[in-house]
Design an enzyme around this catalytic site. Structure first.
Site, mmCIF file in Angstrom:
data_model
loop_
_atom_site.group_PDB
_atom_site.id
_atom_site.type_symbol
_atom_site.label_atom_id
_atom_site.label_comp_id
_atom_site.label_asym_id
_atom_site.label_seq_id
_atom_site.Cartn_x
_atom_site.Cartn_y
_atom_site.Cartn_z
ATOM 1 N N HIS B 81 0.847 -1.188 0.000
ATOM 2 C CA HIS B 81 0.000 0.000 0.000
ATOM 3 C C HIS B 81 0.884 1.240 0.000
ATOM 4 O O HIS B 81 0.714 2.160 -0.805
ATOM 5 C CB HIS B 81 -0.920 -0.014 1.217
ATOM 6 C CG HIS B 81 -1.577 1.303 1.528
ATOM 7 N ND1 HIS B 81 -2.587 1.827 0.761
ATOM 8 C CD2 HIS B 81 -1.356 2.211 2.506
ATOM 9 C CE1 HIS B 81 -2.966 3.003 1.267
ATOM 10 N NE2 HIS B 81 -2.233 3.255 2.327
ATOM 11 N N ASP B 110 6.831 22.459 -25.886
ATOM 12 C CA ASP B 110 6.780 21.123 -25.277
ATOM 13 C C ASP B 110 7.896 21.067 -24.237
ATOM 14 O O ASP B 110 8.538 22.064 -23.941
ATOM 15 C CB ASP B 110 6.959 20.029 -26.348
ATOM 16 C CG ASP B 110 6.257 18.721 -25.944
ATOM 17 O OD1 ASP B 110 6.614 18.147 -24.893
ATOM 18 O OD2 ASP B 110 5.345 18.307 -26.664
ATOM 19 N N TRP B 146 6.984 -0.115 3.896
ATOM 20 C CA TRP B 146 7.467 0.599 2.701
ATOM 21 C C TRP B 146 8.856 1.141 2.915
ATOM 22 O O TRP B 146 9.585 1.401 1.974
ATOM 23 C CB TRP B 146 6.487 1.715 2.298
ATOM 24 C CG TRP B 146 6.738 3.045 2.941
ATOM 25 C CD1 TRP B 146 6.305 3.444 4.173
ATOM 26 C CD2 TRP B 146 7.489 4.139 2.415
ATOM 27 N NE1 TRP B 146 6.736 4.719 4.432
ATOM 28 C CE2 TRP B 146 7.454 5.182 3.376
ATOM 29 C CE3 TRP B 146 8.189 4.349 1.226
ATOM 30 C CZ2 TRP B 146 8.090 6.409 3.194
ATOM 31 C CZ3 TRP B 146 8.825 5.585 1.026
ATOM 32 C CH2 TRP B 146 8.768 6.591 2.016
ATOM 33 N N SER B 173 13.009 6.655 -13.749
ATOM 34 C CA SER B 173 11.962 7.449 -14.401
ATOM 35 C C SER B 173 11.866 8.834 -13.777
ATOM 36 O O SER B 173 11.797 9.852 -14.467
ATOM 37 C CB SER B 173 10.625 6.709 -14.277
ATOM 38 O OG SER B 173 9.557 7.581 -14.556
ATOM 39 N N HIS B 257 13.315 11.742 3.840
ATOM 40 C CA HIS B 257 12.708 12.986 4.260
ATOM 41 C C HIS B 257 12.512 13.973 3.113
ATOM 42 O O HIS B 257 11.405 14.481 2.926
ATOM 43 C CB HIS B 257 13.378 13.631 5.478
ATOM 44 C CG HIS B 257 12.419 14.627 5.982
ATOM 45 N ND1 HIS B 257 11.342 14.274 6.780
ATOM 46 C CD2 HIS B 257 12.241 15.911 5.642
ATOM 47 C CE1 HIS B 257 10.579 15.344 6.930
ATOM 48 N NE2 HIS B 257 11.108 16.341 6.258
ATOM 49 N N GLU B 259 12.037 13.175 0.260
ATOM 50 C CA GLU B 259 10.972 12.556 -0.534
ATOM 51 C C GLU B 259 9.597 13.075 -0.132
ATOM 52 O O GLU B 259 8.757 13.351 -0.982
ATOM 53 C CB GLU B 259 11.034 11.036 -0.367
ATOM 54 C CG GLU B 259 9.793 10.262 -0.830
ATOM 55 C CD GLU B 259 9.577 10.295 -2.319
ATOM 56 O OE1 GLU B 259 10.499 10.721 -3.041
ATOM 57 O OE2 GLU B 259 8.483 9.922 -2.765
ATOM 58 N N TYR B 261 8.910 15.937 1.093
ATOM 59 C CA TYR B 261 8.776 17.297 0.582
ATOM 60 C C TYR B 261 8.601 17.298 -0.930
ATOM 61 O O TYR B 261 7.890 18.115 -1.478
ATOM 62 C CB TYR B 261 9.936 18.172 1.050
ATOM 63 C CG TYR B 261 9.782 18.446 2.503
ATOM 64 C CD1 TYR B 261 10.499 17.741 3.460
ATOM 65 C CD2 TYR B 261 8.823 19.353 2.942
ATOM 66 C CE1 TYR B 261 10.278 17.951 4.801
ATOM 67 C CE2 TYR B 261 8.595 19.561 4.275
ATOM 68 C CZ TYR B 261 9.328 18.855 5.207
ATOM 69 O OH TYR B 261 9.091 19.045 6.543
ATOM 70 N N SER B 272 -1.064 27.621 -4.608
ATOM 71 C CA SER B 272 -0.672 29.010 -4.779
ATOM 72 C C SER B 272 -1.218 29.615 -6.055
ATOM 73 O O SER B 272 -1.188 30.824 -6.217
ATOM 74 C CB SER B 272 0.854 29.137 -4.784
ATOM 75 O OG SER B 272 1.377 28.794 -3.525
ATOM 76 N N HIS B 306 14.913 12.552 12.388
ATOM 77 C CA HIS B 306 13.756 12.617 13.271
ATOM 78 C C HIS B 306 12.861 11.392 13.065
ATOM 79 O O HIS B 306 11.921 11.169 13.811
ATOM 80 C CB HIS B 306 12.951 13.909 13.102
ATOM 81 C CG HIS B 306 12.295 14.088 11.760
ATOM 82 N ND1 HIS B 306 12.451 15.207 11.005
ATOM 83 C CD2 HIS B 306 11.453 13.289 11.051
ATOM 84 C CE1 HIS B 306 11.746 15.103 9.878
ATOM 85 N NE2 HIS B 306 11.127 13.942 9.900
ATOM 86 N N HIS B 307 13.188 10.566 12.060
ATOM 87 C CA HIS B 307 12.501 9.293 11.907
ATOM 88 C C HIS B 307 13.182 8.226 12.743
ATOM 89 O O HIS B 307 12.751 7.080 12.755
ATOM 90 C CB HIS B 307 12.529 8.846 10.443
ATOM 91 C CG HIS B 307 11.886 9.827 9.508
ATOM 92 N ND1 HIS B 307 10.540 9.814 9.222
ATOM 93 C CD2 HIS B 307 12.408 10.868 8.816
ATOM 94 C CE1 HIS B 307 10.278 10.802 8.375
ATOM 95 N NE2 HIS B 307 11.381 11.452 8.119
ATOM 96 N N THR B 332 6.925 26.914 6.517
ATOM 97 C CA THR B 332 5.626 26.336 6.187
ATOM 98 C C THR B 332 4.508 27.230 6.701
ATOM 99 O O THR B 332 3.519 27.479 6.009
ATOM 100 C CB THR B 332 5.495 24.922 6.782
ATOM 101 O OG1 THR B 332 6.694 24.194 6.522
ATOM 102 C CG2 THR B 332 4.320 24.186 6.178
ATOM 103 N N ARG B 454 1.986 0.546 15.003
ATOM 104 C CA ARG B 454 1.765 0.414 13.567
ATOM 105 C C ARG B 454 2.034 -0.997 13.116
ATOM 106 O O ARG B 454 2.762 -1.750 13.774
ATOM 107 C CB ARG B 454 2.797 1.266 12.802
ATOM 108 C CG ARG B 454 2.543 2.706 12.720
ATOM 109 C CD ARG B 454 3.766 3.365 12.139
ATOM 110 N NE ARG B 454 3.799 3.235 10.697
ATOM 111 C CZ ARG B 454 4.647 3.863 9.923
ATOM 112 N NH1 ARG B 454 5.542 4.658 10.460
ATOM 113 N NH2 ARG B 454 4.630 3.711 8.634
#
Lengths: 397, 539
Positions: B81, B110, B146, B173, B257, B259, B261, B272, B306-307, B332, B454
């Site tokens: 998932h 293009d 994941w 890709s 991390h 990723e 963002y 925006s 922080h993970h 932010t 989890r």
């Protein structure tokens, strides 16, 4: 608008029915379980009651953050919703022309910056306190294994005591059968273990974590502790429990298929009860200490093996020994029937299929010999073979 | 509007005027609009597949006890998932929007590398098929989460290797797509469109593309080291050979991390553009928004651990990563304030794109606050690996990234298809999704605070009520997306709907609104002459 109203009516009635359904408890299981003291409560909304000073600090910090963030959130979105209400075209509001202001940008960069610093200050103190594991009264090593915890008391009163703590086999079976039946009240479902970790109250306990195979994590929410158990490395954490009682946690790092089934139960007792327990454990260990050179006969060892099987093997290989799905059967299995006992001993010691069958080297020589002898002489297997503890010891590298 | 279309008497080969037809149009596609459409359809398919996996998870977790799956399959469900949604749905979705809109917004004919663009897309199909096929391999799909932590990944069956291969292809890709985007934006803007006059969506994608190029190779490193540990005798992460499992976590999260963002910055860009359109007021603080996005991108490189607050790093490490993470809250917050300042004193209407945009700001900010709470290391010790984290990232990824993509779909689909979607159904989709989403994920905060871990196939009875609620919400949310496809998207793809004007939204600005709806196959074949603000074409 007409369509908006009909949508509103439809969704309101839907919500009402859902609410009624939930409310009548036809869905709710709240009636069939109670809060677990030292563990989670039904419909618990916040962190559990703190039993250590660190857990209290964490609770304080969390309330501090929650309140501060909620106040800021409400303030900011009050402005937004006011704007949505007032500054809309349907009210005839005309758009203003402004689109930048250096002053405003500076203000709303500096103020959040200051707020963030103010948040970090109390947090810093707690981080430093949580990391200070020095001068412990008692040091215990917790080893994460697939899928149980091993506890060894390595320094302080109780030094030398060691045992393995496994989830209750009946509860594991219950899970396979769809969980507790309706009406069955199992407050400690998935928390019950055979041998809880026993510690004295009001003493600084240092927990050293490591693992045998993959990363696990030792956690007790009531104490405010969580520490990864990493194979090949030692980490530590500490707690000083201030209240006698039973406290529960679960493994908190994905460690394979039985990750949900290796709970932690810490029993905090008074100093006298702790000393009594230590004495009792030491006597038990002396009595149980199997003579590794003892030569067992078939009847005795298979009787012992049956117990070991029920404790450790039945969850996967089942009572009928036929396994299921990816789990290989033992009844009629070639490696079990093999005249060369070493083959099956090696499987038990080292595991197989990349850990799908875990390594059981943490069990004693006698237990391994017993369970192998049991499988070799049960169900349709009648080899008559007896595996001695010495056979197992010889193959340990 | 001949300024942007081919003249029939143009001195080019005849085939140049006609769009290719049949399967060749799609397989050999080099047109950014077609490739954009392909990416969006792929993304939506993976979203549905990933969604089905999520519903299998929620079905199992509806009640305590194992009802439908065994624990190993459950671990595969959660792993796949995550992988499908991150690498199959969100990332390709944003690339789809980039392909469709960036050339239009900067006045380019293009993308810079049209054929590499084709390759970038078609790589996704074998990769996606490989990922899906792992469920049918011996041993089942990868079941290590994941995040694919070692040494658990070293125990996985052959599907782990297939998964690694698929991730490599997906990464290639993404890197090619990013190169394309950077070169296009830096070189092919119409004359007069300086960087600081470029639409925000182009800005956020420019920054995201740099992030992608920086970190996708790092993921490739981590998963290749896993592969060699599994098969080629290395022991990077295997302590028995002197390796360190935590090394994997450092390498993975150095990718991981930035990723996240990567998955949110394009969303910021879309919001925006949409909010100003419906507030009929220019974006407040454009310069500040560019700086804030850049700060977020730069800061995203120094917060990864922080993970890893529970892995046992020294005090100094905990403190540094806590401070750096909390710092990201500042730019932010600045963005949120700027959006609200855009709305302030505007003249707002609330068609579906604006509903999703406002919904985004509201619900994403909730996710942002739970992120700030998680950033506090002492609190994180309690909440790491619990459902609080699951709640946090679903708030920012679903109510964040996904809502932004819905907003972008509703905003731009008239330009793509030439017909208006049904506004009432769009509103139904919005409210249904918003309510169902909150019913699903809000209770997870409570579950996390109460300690529910989890990646658990079964859980103690005390967690039952909130799990049941979350499951109901999950199914309702899934149904909303099925409704979206069949009742909103499909009709417009089939051409059913009011004819869309060139500029369906009164306040919308940008070069994409200077071309007809639907946008012709070829646009801006000669660079347009722009006004001073670079948002209108001079006749």
């Amino acid at each position: 608008m007409k369509t908006m109203k009909s949508i509103w009516n439809k969704s309101a009635s839907l919500l009402a029915t859902a609410g009624a359904w939930l409310g009548t408890g036809s869905l709710s299981l709240a009636a069939t379980v109670n809060d677990l003291p030292g563990g989670p409560a039904v419909l618990q909304l916040n962190l559990p009651p703190a039993v250590t000073a660190i857990a209290r600090e964490q609770q304080w910090l969390h309330w501090f953050m929650l309140i501060l963030c909620t106040v800021i959130f409400v303030a900011v979105f009050a402005v937004m919703f006011y704007s949505i209400w007032k500054h809309r075209k349907s009210r005839g509001h005309k758009p203003a022309a402004f689109h930048e202001s250096v002053t405003v940008e500076i203000i709303w960069t500096v103020i959040p910056f200051i707020i963030v610093i103010l948040m970090a200050l109390p947090a810093t103190k707690v981080v430093v306190a949580m990391k200070d594991t020095s001068n412990a009264d008692l040091t215990i090593k917790a080893t994460g294994m697939q899928w149980k915890w091993g506890y060894d008391y390595i320094k302080g009163e109780g030094e030398g005591i060691g045992f393995v703590s496994t989830l209750d086999a009946d509860q594991r079976e219950m899970s396979n059968n769809g969980g507790p039946k309706k009406g069955e009240i199992v407050d400690d479902y998935l928390f019950k273990v055979d041998n809880p970790l026993v510690v004295p109250v009001d003493k600084k306990v240092r927990i050293i974590t490591t693992a045998n195979d993959v990363i696990h994590a030792f956690a007790v929410p009531a104490f405010g502790i969580k520490q990864d158990a990493i194979p090949g490395f030692v980490r530590d954490t500490w707690f000083r429990a201030e209240k006698i009682g039973d406290y529960h946690g679960q493994c908190q790092e994905l460690c394979g298929k039985e990750h949900a089934y290796m709970p932690i139960h810490v029993k905090v007792v008074s100093a006298e009860d702790y000393s009594k327990w230590v004495e009792g454990e030491k006597k038990k260990m002396a009595a149980l200490a199997d003579d590794p050179s003892k030569v067992w006969n078939l009847a005795e060892i298979t009787q012992r093996g049956e117990k070991v099987y029920a404790q450790n093997c039945v969850a996967c290989h089942q009572t009928h020994g036929k396994g299921g799905g990816a789990i290989k059967p033992l009844d009629g299995a070639a490696v079990v029937l093999d005249a060369d006992k070493a083959k099956q001993i090696k499987v038990l010691l080292n595991g197989q299929n990349n850990g799908a069958m875990p390594a059981w080297k943490a069990l004693s020589d006698t237990d391994i010999a017993a369970v192998i002898s049991y499988t070799k002489n049960h169900w349709s297997n009648q080899t008559g073979q007896v595996v001695q503890p010495a056979d197992v010891a010889a193959l340990r590298k | 509007m001949s300024a942007v279309l081919d003249h029939h008497d143009h001195a080019h080969d005849d085939h140049h005027d006609h769009a290719p037809t049949g399967w060749r149009r799609w397989v050999y596609a080099t047109n950014h609009k077609d490739i954009g459409t392909l990416y969006l359809l792929f993304s939506f398919s993976m979203f549905i597949m990933g969604g089905i996996l999520a519903l299998l998870i929620r079905a199992e977790l509806f009640q305590p006890g194992l009802q439908f799956v065994n624990p190993e399959l459950f671990n595969s469900l959660t792993t796949m998932h995550g992988l499908m949604m991150v690498f199959g749905a969100i990332m390709p979705g944003f690339v789809g929007f980039a392909n469709w809109m960036i050339p239009l917004q900067i006045g380019a004919a293009d993308m810079a590398f049209a054929r590499m663009n084709n390759f970038s897309f078609w790589l996704l199909i074998p990769a996606g098929l490989m990922l899906a096929s792992t469920f049918f391999m011996p041993g089942g799909a990868p079941a290590a989460g994941w995040t694919l932590y070692a040494p658990l990944t070293l125990q996985q069956g052959p599907s782990m290797d297939v998964g690694i291969f698929a991730l490599h292809i997906l990464g290639a890709s993404s890197i090619m797509g990013s190169i394309n985007i950077i070169v296009t934006i830096l070189n092919m803007r119409a004359p007069g469109m300086t960087l600081m006059k470029m639409p925000m969506f182009a800005w956020t994608w420019l920054i995201t593309a740099y992030l992608l190029i920086a970190v996708m190779p790092v993921l490739a490193g981590a998963i290749t080291m896993t592969l060699t540990d599994r098969h080629f005798g290395t022991t990077f992460f295997n302590p028995a050979g002197g390796g360190d499992p935590v090394l994997y976590q450092h390498i993975f999260w150095f990718f991981g991390h930035p990723e996240v963002y990567i998955m949110i910055l394009p969303a910021f860009g879309m919001i925006s553009q949409i909010v100003p359109a419906f507030a009929r007021k220019r974006l407040f603080g454009y310069t500040s928004m560019v700086y804030a996005t850049s700060s977020i991108a730069i800061l995203s490189f120094i917060v990864w651990a922080h993970h890893m607050f529970t892995t046992g790093m020294p005090v100094t490490g905990q403190l540094f990563f806590m401070y750096a993470t909390m710092l990201i809250a500042v730019p932010t917050a600045v963005k949120v304030f700027n959006w609200i300042a855009t709305m302030w004193q505007g003249s707002m209407t609330f068609e579906t794109p604006m509903l999703f945009a406002v919904g985004f700001i509201f619900v994403f900010t909730m996710g942002g606050f739970t992120g700030l709470i998680l950033a506090m290391a002492p609190i994180d010790i309690q909440l790491q690996d619990t459902y609080y984290v699951v709640a946090h990232f679903h708030y920012v990824l679903v109510a964040g990234s996904l809502y932004a993509m819905f907003a972008g779909y509703y905003y731009w689909s008239p330009k793509w298809t030439g017909v208006m979607y049904n506004e009432t159904r769009g509103k139904i989709h919005f409210w249904w999704s918003l309510i169902a989403f909150n019913v699903t994920f809000f209770p997870m905060h409570f579950l996390g605070l109460a300690g529910m871990p989890r990646r658990y196939a079964d859980y103690p009875m005390q967690f039952a009520d909130f799990n049941a609620l979350a499951s109901i919400g999950g199914f309702a949310f899934g149904l909303a997306q099925v409704y979206f496809f069949f009742f909103v998207v499909l009709p417009t793809m089939l051409g059913h709907g009011e004819k869309a004007p060139q500029r369906p939204w009164e306040g919308a600005e940008g070069l994409e609104w200077e071309v007809p709806s639907p946008a012709p196959f070829h646009t801006f074949e000669t660079p347009p002459k722009l006004n001073a603000a670079a948002n209108k074409i001079l006749a």
